[in-house]
Design an enzyme around this catalytic site. Structure first.
Site, PDB file in Angstrom:
ATOM      1  N   GLY A 164      16.125 -54.696 119.026  1.00  0.00           N
ATOM      2  CA  GLY A 164      17.122 -55.533 118.326  1.00  0.00           C
ATOM      3  C   GLY A 164      15.564 -56.453 118.180  1.00  0.00           C
ATOM      4  CB  CYS A 195      13.923 -51.910 123.312  1.00  0.00           C
ATOM      5  SG  CYS A 195      12.319 -52.450 122.210  1.00  0.00           S
ATOM      6  CE1 TYR A 196      16.308 -59.974 122.457  1.00  0.00           C
ATOM      7  CE2 TYR A 196      17.999 -59.755 122.454  1.00  0.00           C
ATOM      8  CZ  TYR A 196      18.082 -60.211 122.702  1.00  0.00           C
ATOM      9  OH  TYR A 196      17.727 -61.664 122.862  1.00  0.00           O
ATOM     10  CG  HIS A 252      13.711 -47.826 120.793  1.00  0.00           C
ATOM     11  ND1 HIS A 252      14.816 -48.245 120.513  1.00  0.00           N
ATOM     12  CD2 HIS A 252      12.470 -48.880 120.469  1.00  0.00           C
ATOM     13  CE1 HIS A 252      14.549 -49.305 120.546  1.00  0.00           C
ATOM     14  NE2 HIS A 252      12.236 -49.740 120.006  1.00  0.00           N
ATOM     15  CD  GLU A 276      16.669 -45.372 120.708  1.00  0.00           C
ATOM     16  OE1 GLU A 276      16.677 -45.428 122.284  1.00  0.00           O
ATOM     17  OE2 GLU A 276      17.254 -46.948 120.625  1.00  0.00           O
ATOM     18  N   GLY A 322      39.815 -34.731  98.556  1.00  0.00           N
ATOM     19  CA  GLY A 322      38.980 -33.613  98.526  1.00  0.00           C
ATOM     20  C   GLY A 322      37.981 -33.561  99.240  1.00  0.00           C
ATOM     21  CB  VAL A 364      33.894 -34.421 104.576  1.00  0.00           C
ATOM     22  CG1 VAL A 364      34.725 -33.618 105.999  1.00  0.00           C
ATOM     23  CG2 VAL A 364      33.437 -33.229 103.596  1.00  0.00           C
ATOM     24  CG  ASP A 365      35.056 -38.964 105.121  1.00  0.00           C
ATOM     25  OD1 ASP A 365      34.718 -38.150 106.196  1.00  0.00           O
ATOM     26  OD2 ASP A 365      34.849 -40.167 104.863  1.00  0.00           O
ATOM     27  CB  SER A 366      40.617 -37.705 102.104  1.00  0.00           C
ATOM     28  OG  SER A 366      40.329 -37.228 101.071  1.00  0.00           O
ATOM     29  CB  SER A 367      39.882 -32.769 103.298  1.00  0.00           C
ATOM     30  OG  SER A 367      40.324 -32.723 102.187  1.00  0.00           O
ATOM     31  CE  LYS A 373      31.292 -36.875 105.383  1.00  0.00           C
ATOM     32  NZ  LYS A 373      31.659 -38.380 104.435  1.00  0.00           N
TER      33      LYS A 373
END
Ligand code: XMP
Length: 512
Positions: A56, A83-84, A170, A172, A225, A227-230, A368
């Site tokens: 942070g 880190c923080y 870090h 990550e 149509g 990705v998410d709603s499909s 995603k």
């Protein structure tokens, strides 16, 4: 649902908080980001196998620096402070954090003690991403140093007995060579996770959960149509079959063949109860003469909701409304002060007058790439799952200025050629977003013996991770040449093609 292993990520407004969560999940352990203000009771309720503190921007010795309840160190749950997060741990447990004379930044070799469970299997020296101004000057009692750099005497610390670990670097970020190994060591050596969180089990669990929750009641889903709603729709369909109705509003601003493709997949492949509303005329008449991009967005968004509502009314009351919200949306709107909130994205918000009792968001825990994995798992075709992002207002903001049916036709054909050639060249996965824009410029050209006065198509293609910033992509000249020559030869009323070589910022990805 069965209790799943959880790693809790306590957010101190670190810029890499989502990355940490993803790294953990890549190790098949479910993780959740929570604000640092979370109470001890809530933590206990969540019953995590381990806790990670993010980095942070604050200095822990300054007034107002974010701190969580110190009791967290007494829960017997392993903690890794990054880190923080490490500085906060140090400060809370009686050590001392100081401002360094020199900011340490970049990929720096860290000498590590690989007898520590955290560093098991690593070389004695490992290059890590350092980015800090403060450092731990004095470690808390009971701790020992397990990593150092030339400028940072305590680059990693541990209290093995209390299972508390701190690292100044870090792990990550991709450029920390052994980052994933360190996270794995924390998860499996220290927290004793099993790593049994997989997409196929997630799909099964969710389907069962939705089945139990919805039973024989009715749900409604707006399908775009995308990705998410499909994925949300197919998941629901697998759970409740014909009790799900999907409404697909075709606003006439989709790409070539797109409406039919959506219909083909959902109606024919999955046999989903699908209502397709062809509302092109309605949208175009509302948009007639409108040139201002924000007004276009507003009109399209509002009209979308009106059409959806009208269809929903025909169905009558439903119990559930399905939304394709994903985890980054939840984090971005829910974690408080540091959150960046996107403004114009997503068509229009929630419909006001749809009669439903509860919202269901089956993807709200997923990133995603996880949604995509789930989509494949559910049998959604790859071309739909890996579809590039497409804005809600569609081609409406890619026809610059006034929108007409003819202009949309020109744009669709040009855009199709561009996409086709990108695919042939094998560049699809390299480019994050690529499309054609119909500028409202007409210019003089010559074709055979004739003078022409026709439109200019602009090609746009970018590489980006988060779409907040983006670099224009260096598509090979040969590909651009082919696209340009095909467009001017095959698409009527286009006599010039240009390539947009601006990055974001200062330009945006879309032209409007
Ligand atoms: P900009 O143009 O702001 O775009 O650099 C960033 C990303 O957002 C998409 N975009 C939109 N998506 N509704 C959407 O759903 C919108 O009004 C909208 N405007 C831009 C754009 O395609 C890019 O991926």
């Amino acid at each position: 649902m069965e209790e799943k292993e959880l790693i809790l990520i306590i957010d101190f407004y670190g810029q890499y908080n989502q990355l940490i969560a993803r790294r953990v999940r890549e190790c098949n352990v479910y993780s959740e980001i929570v604000p640092y203000k979370i109470s001890i009771e809530e933590i206990k309720k969540k019953n995590p196998k381990g806790i990670i503190f993010t980095g942070g921007p604050s200095s822990v010795y300054e007034e107002g620096a974010p701190r969580c309840d110190k009791e967290i160190f007494n829960l017997g749950i392993p903690v890794l402070g990054i880190c923080y997060g490490m500085q906060f741990m140090t400060d809370s447990l009686g050590g001392k954090v100081q401002k360094a004379e020199m900011r340490e930044y970049g990929e720096i070799p860290v000498k590590i003690n690989n007898n520590s469970k955290l560093f098991e299997g690593l070389e004695d020296s490992s290059v890590c991403l350092m980015s800090h101004t403060d450092y731990v000057e004095q470690i808390p009692e009971g701790f020992k140093i397990i990593g150092t750099t030339d400028n940072c005497p305590a680059a990693a610390i541990e209290n093995e007995q209390r299972k508390l670990y701190g690292i100044q670097f870090h792990t990550e970020v991709n450029n920390t060579a052994n980052g994933t190994k360190i996270i794995k060591n924390f998860l499996f050596n220290i927290c004793r996770c099993k790593g049994d969180w997989h997409m196929d089990s997630f799909a099964k669990e969710q389907i069962n959960h939705l089945k139990n929750k919805i039973g024989n009641k009715k749900a409604l889903c707006a399908l775009s149509g995308g990705v998410d709603s499909s994925v949300a729709a197919v998941l629901l369909h697998k759970a409740i079959g014909k009790n799900l109705t999907c409404i697909f509003v075709d606003h006439g601003l989709l790409r070539k063949n797109e409406g039919d493709e959506v219909e083909q997949v959902f109606r024919n492949q999955f046999d989903i109860n699908l209502i397709r509303v062809n509302a092109e005329e309605q949208f175009l008449s509302k948009l007639e003469g409108v040139t201002d991009p924000e007004r276009k967005r507003k009109i399209i968004g509002e009209e979308f909701i009106r059409v959806f509502e009208k269809e929903a009314k025909k169905i009558g009351a439903v119990d559930f409304l399905v939304q394709g919200t994903i985890y980054p949306d939840v984090i971005e709107s829910g974690l408080g002060e540091a959150a960046t909130i996107k403004s114009h994205h997503n068509v229009g918000g929630l419909p006001d007058y749809v009669d439903f009792k509860e919202i269901i968001e089956p993807l709200r825990d997923l990133f995603k790439d996880e949604v995509r994995k789930l989509g494949l798992e559910l049998g959604i075709p790859e071309n739909l799952v890996y579809r590039q992002p497409f804005p809600g207002p569609g081609l409406g903001i890619r026809v610059i200025g006034n929108i007409t049916k003819d202009k949309l036709e020109i744009l669709r054909d040009a855009d199709y050629i561009f996409r086709e050639e990108v695919k042939i060249a094998g560049l699809e996965k390299d480019l994050n977003q690529y499309f054609a824009v119909l500028t409202d410029i007409r210019s003089v050209g010559v074709m055979g013996d004739y003078r022409t006065y026709d439109y200019t198509i602009a090609l746009r293609s970018v590489k980006t991770v988060d779409f907040m910033t983006a670099k224009w992509s260096k598509i090979p000249y040969e590909v651009l040449e082919k696209v340009s020559s095909r467009i001017v030869n095959e698409v009527k009323h286009v006599n010039r093609v240009v390539y947009d070589i601006t990055s974001k910022p200062p330009a945006t990805i879309e032209w409007e």
